[in-house]
Design a protein around this motif. Structure first.
Motif, mmCIF file in Angstrom:
data_model
loop_
_atom_site.group_PDB
_atom_site.id
_atom_site.type_symbol
_atom_site.label_atom_id
_atom_site.label_comp_id
_atom_site.label_asym_id
_atom_site.label_seq_id
_atom_site.Cartn_x
_atom_site.Cartn_y
_atom_site.Cartn_z
ATOM 1 N N ASP A 177 -6.818 -9.729 -41.140
ATOM 2 C CA ASP A 177 -7.456 -9.317 -42.070
ATOM 3 C C ASP A 177 -9.336 -9.286 -41.316
ATOM 4 O O ASP A 177 -9.206 -10.106 -41.555
ATOM 5 N N ASN A 229 -2.210 -7.306 -50.406
ATOM 6 C CA ASN A 229 -1.462 -6.225 -49.380
ATOM 7 C C ASN A 229 -0.882 -5.385 -50.285
ATOM 8 O O ASN A 229 -0.381 -4.468 -50.383
ATOM 9 N N HIS A 246 -4.544 -4.604 -45.706
ATOM 10 C CA HIS A 246 -5.797 -4.999 -45.194
ATOM 11 C C HIS A 246 -4.993 -6.034 -43.984
ATOM 12 O O HIS A 246 -5.543 -6.450 -43.145
#
Length: 350
Positions: free
Chosen positions: A92, A272, A277
């Motif tokens: 991420d 998410n 992400h």
């Protein structure tokens, strides 16, 4: 004054079912009752040992290996996957940007200290330090969660309990893996020393409960979780004293890993939920499976990929040891208040 008729029971049931089925599209909170349920391995272990010694004639003891690592599947399910899951969260860009200095410092510390212990002192001393660090990591997680659920801070009484029980757990663990060694300066084995320290620690656990948890502001589930967290070391020492080292190691390992996966799965789902992400979950998004469900199989699959075919090679072993140590160190940062990880995990205390 106009009044509305209450919703019919059929509609209420339908609304509840919709809310349950719609979990994929909303944030999820960790339920304290689920965390408590993971600790059910403690009474189950007690029951298995009692039945095996009294009725089954030691059949379970003869079947189980001396150490969990004697089973190849153990590391692929209980040890490495939750460590891999912690690193999955760093796929991420925002997380890498936020934690880059902590990750770099953790890596340098792990490399420097491990090399110094292994090469300048002895590999045996490194193993002992690693074992103590492992037990510290396993047990401190549960104590920290119990304090969080109770909304209490660790006072001096709790500190005595925490560190004495940690020393007891680490000593018994070393007694299983280094049974021939004695505590320096004594003729007492590590396992025996662990039992002595456990005996000394129990009054402090009881006193903290008596001081802090008689009020109605703490839920029954939170009180029960504290009791179960205290019983982890007690149950492990009991299993070891009865000749079940596999169960001794499995108790804290199962609780720690089950709890860790709960945190990572809920975090990955909430992080998410609207936007992927994390690039790994972005790749897997066409499957339409929530990270809450994907977290465990994805971590096991990645563990298998990294280690299955080269598990006996020295570079792979060093790499796995390295990420384990970095994981231990980074968890001291990841779940602190106001970190990106912590912002995506909430609790429902029942």
């Amino acid at each position: 004054m106009e009044t509305r008729d209450p919703a019919p029971p059929e509609r209420d049931v339908q609304d509840r079912m919709t809310n349950v089925l719609d979990w994929r599209h909303r944030n999820i909170a960790i339920d304290s009752r689920f965390l408590l349920a993971i600790n059910a391995i403690i009474p189950l272990s007690f029951l298995v040992i009692v039945l095996d010694t009294s009725i089954w004639g030691g059949a379970v003891k003869q079947f189980l290996p001396h150490k969990p690592e004697d089973y190849a599947w153990f590391s692929f399910i209980f040890n490495l996957p939750h460590i891999v899951a912690s690193f999955v969260t760093y796929a991420d860009r925002d997380y890498v940007r936020h934690y880059k200095w902590q990750l770099a410092r953790s890596a340098m510390l792990c490399i420097t200290i491990s090399s110094a212990l292994a090469f300048f002192i002895s590999p045996t001393f490194f193993f002992m330090c690693f074992s103590v660090f492992t037990i510290y990591h396993l047990i401190m997680q549960q104590y920290g969660i119990s304090l969080m659920l109770m909304k209490r801070r660790p006072n001096l009484i709790f500190q005595f309990w925490r560190w004495l029980s940690l020393a007891a757990g680490a000593s018994v663990f070393l007694g299983v893996y280094r049974p021939e060694q004695m505590i320096d300066g004594t003729n007492i084995g590590w396992e025996t020393g662990g039992y002595i320290m456990l005996f000394l620690s129990i009054p402090f656990a009881i006193l903290f409960y008596w001081q802090e948890m008689r009020g109605d502001d703490i839920s029954r589930t939170s009180k029960a979780y504290y009791v179960m967290s205290c019983l982890i070391v007690v149950a492990a020492c009991f299993a070891s004293s009865m000749g079940y080292p596999f169960i001794m190691v499995m108790i804290p390992r199962f609780i720690h890993d089950g709890t860790a996966f709960t945190f990572y799965a809920v975090h990955d789902h909430n992080r998410n939920l609207e936007t992927s992400h994390n690039w790994l979950y972005r790749v897997l998004r066409p499957l339409h499976i929530s990270p809450l469900v994907l977290c465990l199989p994805l971590s096991i699959a990645l563990t298998w990929y990294f280690a299955m075919h080269e598990y006996d090679s020295l570079p792979v072993m060093i790499f796995l040891l390295f990420i384990t140590l970095v994981h231990f160190h980074m968890e001291g940062y990841m779940w602190k208040r106001d970190t990106p990880h912590r912002k995506h995990v909430s609790f429902k205390v029942a």
